[in-house]
Design a protein around this motif. Structure first.
Motif, PDB file in Angstrom:
ATOM      1  N   MET A   1       0.854  -1.173   0.000  1.00 42.78           N
ATOM      2  CA  MET A   1       0.000   0.000   0.000  1.00 42.78           C
ATOM      3  C   MET A   1       0.900   1.235   0.000  1.00 42.78           C
ATOM      4  O   MET A   1       1.722   1.423   0.888  1.00 42.78           O
ATOM      5  CB  MET A   1      -0.874  -0.033   1.263  1.00 42.78           C
ATOM      6  N   ASP A   2       0.713   2.091  -0.996  1.00 42.93           N
ATOM      7  CA  ASP A   2       1.528   3.299  -1.049  1.00 42.93           C
ATOM      8  C   ASP A   2       0.883   4.427  -0.241  1.00 42.93           C
ATOM      9  O   ASP A   2      -0.228   4.292   0.269  1.00 42.93           O
ATOM     10  CB  ASP A   2       1.786   3.720  -2.499  1.00 42.93           C
ATOM     11  N   ALA A   3       1.574   5.531  -0.159  1.00 38.10           N
ATOM     12  CA  ALA A   3       1.130   6.646   0.691  1.00 38.10           C
ATOM     13  C   ALA A   3      -0.189   7.242   0.191  1.00 38.10           C
ATOM     14  O   ALA A   3      -1.055   7.611   0.990  1.00 38.10           O
ATOM     15  CB  ALA A   3       2.212   7.716   0.747  1.00 38.10           C
ATOM     16  N   THR A   4      -0.346   7.327  -1.116  1.00 37.01           N
ATOM     17  CA  THR A   4      -1.567   7.914  -1.675  1.00 37.01           C
ATOM     18  C   THR A   4      -2.792   7.071  -1.306  1.00 37.01           C
ATOM     19  O   THR A   4      -3.844   7.610  -0.923  1.00 37.01           O
ATOM     20  CB  THR A   4      -1.452   8.012  -3.211  1.00 37.01           C
ATOM     21  N   THR A   5      -2.652   5.767  -1.399  1.00 33.18           N
ATOM     22  CA  THR A   5      -3.757   4.873  -1.058  1.00 33.18           C
ATOM     23  C   THR A   5      -4.089   4.977   0.422  1.00 33.18           C
ATOM     24  O   THR A   5      -5.271   4.992   0.803  1.00 33.18           O
ATOM     25  CB  THR A   5      -3.403   3.425  -1.428  1.00 33.18           C
ATOM     26  N   MET A   6      -3.064   5.065   1.252  1.00 32.19           N
ATOM     27  CA  MET A   6      -3.289   5.192   2.700  1.00 32.19           C
ATOM     28  C   MET A   6      -4.011   6.491   3.017  1.00 32.19           C
ATOM     29  O   MET A   6      -4.959   6.507   3.815  1.00 32.19           O
ATOM     30  CB  MET A   6      -1.966   5.108   3.457  1.00 32.19           C
ATOM     31  N   LEU A   7      -3.570   7.591   2.404  1.00 29.40           N
ATOM     32  CA  LEU A   7      -4.222   8.877   2.645  1.00 29.40           C
ATOM     33  C   LEU A   7      -5.667   8.867   2.147  1.00 29.40           C
ATOM     34  O   LEU A   7      -6.564   9.424   2.795  1.00 29.40           O
ATOM     35  CB  LEU A   7      -3.437  10.007   1.978  1.00 29.40           C
ATOM     36  N   ALA A   8      -5.911   8.236   1.002  1.00 24.31           N
ATOM     37  CA  ALA A   8      -7.274   8.138   0.485  1.00 24.31           C
ATOM     38  C   ALA A   8      -8.141   7.311   1.429  1.00 24.31           C
ATOM     39  O   ALA A   8      -9.308   7.651   1.681  1.00 24.31           O
ATOM     40  CB  ALA A   8      -7.261   7.521  -0.908  1.00 24.31           C
ATOM     41  N   ALA A   9      -7.603   6.223   1.964  1.00 26.90           N
ATOM     42  CA  ALA A   9      -8.358   5.382   2.895  1.00 26.90           C
ATOM     43  C   ALA A   9      -8.671   6.150   4.173  1.00 26.90           C
ATOM     44  O   ALA A   9      -9.802   6.078   4.683  1.00 26.90           O
ATOM     45  CB  ALA A   9      -7.569   4.121   3.214  1.00 26.90           C
ATOM     46  N   ILE A  10      -7.713   6.886   4.695  1.00 25.73           N
ATOM     47  CA  ILE A  10      -7.938   7.684   5.914  1.00 25.73           C
ATOM     48  C   ILE A  10      -8.980   8.770   5.641  1.00 25.73           C
ATOM     49  O   ILE A  10      -9.890   8.995   6.454  1.00 25.73           O
ATOM     50  CB  ILE A  10      -6.612   8.288   6.420  1.00 25.73           C
ATOM     51  N   GLY A  11      -8.865   9.433   4.503  1.00 28.49           N
ATOM     52  CA  GLY A  11      -9.833  10.470   4.148  1.00 28.49           C
ATOM     53  C   GLY A  11     -11.236   9.912   3.998  1.00 28.49           C
ATOM     54  O   GLY A  11     -12.216  10.506   4.457  1.00 28.49           O
ATOM     55  N   THR A  12     -11.353   8.751   3.380  1.00 36.28           N
ATOM     56  CA  THR A  12     -12.651   8.104   3.222  1.00 36.28           C
ATOM     57  C   THR A  12     -13.229   7.721   4.579  1.00 36.28           C
ATOM     58  O   THR A  12     -14.423   7.913   4.838  1.00 36.28           O
ATOM     59  CB  THR A  12     -12.520   6.856   2.332  1.00 36.28           C
ATOM     60  N   PHE A  13     -12.398   7.203   5.447  1.00 36.41           N
ATOM     61  CA  PHE A  13     -12.836   6.823   6.784  1.00 36.41           C
ATOM     62  C   PHE A  13     -13.350   8.031   7.560  1.00 36.41           C
ATOM     63  O   PHE A  13     -14.408   7.980   8.197  1.00 36.41           O
ATOM     64  CB  PHE A  13     -11.675   6.141   7.528  1.00 36.41           C
ATOM     65  N   VAL A  14     -12.626   9.131   7.485  1.00 35.30           N
ATOM     66  CA  VAL A  14     -13.044  10.367   8.170  1.00 35.30           C
ATOM     67  C   VAL A  14     -14.368  10.867   7.591  1.00 35.30           C
ATOM     68  O   VAL A  14     -15.271  11.277   8.333  1.00 35.30           O
ATOM     69  CB  VAL A  14     -11.940  11.435   8.068  1.00 35.30           C
ATOM     70  N   PHE A  15     -14.489  10.825   6.268  1.00 30.71           N
ATOM     71  CA  PHE A  15     -15.730  11.255   5.615  1.00 30.71           C
ATOM     72  C   PHE A  15     -16.905  10.386   6.062  1.00 30.71           C
ATOM     73  O   PHE A  15     -17.979  10.894   6.383  1.00 30.71           O
ATOM     74  CB  PHE A  15     -15.554  11.180   4.096  1.00 30.71           C
ATOM     75  N   LEU A  16     -16.722   9.081   6.096  1.00 26.06           N
ATOM     76  CA  LEU A  16     -17.797   8.173   6.504  1.00 26.06           C
ATOM     77  C   LEU A  16     -18.164   8.359   7.968  1.00 26.06           C
ATOM     78  O   LEU A  16     -19.343   8.271   8.325  1.00 26.06           O
ATOM     79  CB  LEU A  16     -17.389   6.729   6.228  1.00 26.06           C
ATOM     80  N   LEU A  17     -17.192   8.619   8.819  1.00 25.82           N
ATOM     81  CA  LEU A  17     -17.498   8.879  10.229  1.00 25.82           C
ATOM     82  C   LEU A  17     -18.339  10.142  10.385  1.00 25.82           C
ATOM     83  O   LEU A  17     -19.273  10.183  11.180  1.00 25.82           O
ATOM     84  CB  LEU A  17     -16.210   9.003  11.043  1.00 25.82           C
ATOM     85  N   GLY A  18     -17.986  11.166   9.630  1.00 24.55           N
ATOM     86  CA  GLY A  18     -18.758  12.412   9.683  1.00 24.55           C
ATOM     87  C   GLY A  18     -20.188  12.202   9.217  1.00 24.55           C
ATOM     88  O   GLY A  18     -21.134  12.719   9.811  1.00 24.55           O
ATOM     89  N   ALA A  19     -20.356  11.430   8.138  1.00 27.74           N
ATOM     90  CA  ALA A  19     -21.695  11.148   7.625  1.00 27.74           C
ATOM     91  C   ALA A  19     -22.485  10.306   8.628  1.00 27.74           C
ATOM     92  O   ALA A  19     -23.677  10.538   8.840  1.00 27.74           O
ATOM     93  CB  ALA A  19     -21.596  10.431   6.285  1.00 27.74           C
ATOM     94  N   ALA A  20     -21.835   9.335   9.245  1.00 24.10           N
ATOM     95  CA  ALA A  20     -22.511   8.478  10.215  1.00 24.10           C
ATOM     96  C   ALA A  20     -22.947   9.274  11.444  1.00 24.10           C
ATOM     97  O   ALA A  20     -23.975   8.974  12.048  1.00 24.10           O
ATOM     98  CB  ALA A  20     -21.592   7.326  10.625  1.00 24.10           C
ATOM     99  N   ALA A  21     -22.182  10.294  11.789  1.00 20.10           N
ATOM    100  CA  ALA A  21     -22.540  11.117  12.947  1.00 20.10           C
ATOM    101  C   ALA A  21     -23.796  11.940  12.675  1.00 20.10           C
ATOM    102  O   ALA A  21     -24.543  12.268  13.595  1.00 20.10           O
ATOM    103  CB  ALA A  21     -21.377  12.041  13.306  1.00 20.10           C
ATOM    104  N   ARG A  22     -24.043  12.268  11.400  1.00 25.37           N
ATOM    105  CA  ARG A  22     -25.224  13.072  11.056  1.00 25.37           C
ATOM    106  C   ARG A  22     -26.472  12.231  10.828  1.00 25.37           C
ATOM    107  O   ARG A  22     -27.573  12.771  10.768  1.00 25.37           O
ATOM    108  CB  ARG A  22     -24.933  13.902   9.806  1.00 25.37           C
TER     109      ARG A  22
END
Length: 56
Positions: A1-22
């Motif tokens: 897993m390269d850095a770009t994929t890791m950052l995309a996965a972290i960003g997606t996770f943060v986005f999904l957490l925010g959506a789940a909170a709403r």
């Protein structure tokens, strides 16, 4: 897993957490809107019944 994929996965996770909170607030808003709709339908039904019962 390269850095770009890791950052995309972290960003997606943060986005999904925010959506789940709403979600609970959105679900509560939908329920409130449905309650108002049900009340309006009941009032309309009552009005229609009164209008047609006085027609005779």
């Amino acid at each position: 897993m390269d850095a770009t994929t890791m950052l995309a996965a972290i960003g997606t996770f943060v986005f999904l957490l925010g959506a789940a909170a709403r979600l609970p607030a959105a679900a509560a808003e939908v329920l409130r809107a449905c309650a108002v709709l049900v009340e309006a339908i009941a009032e309309l039904r009552s009005t229609i019944r009164r209008a047609f019962s006085n027609r005779r």
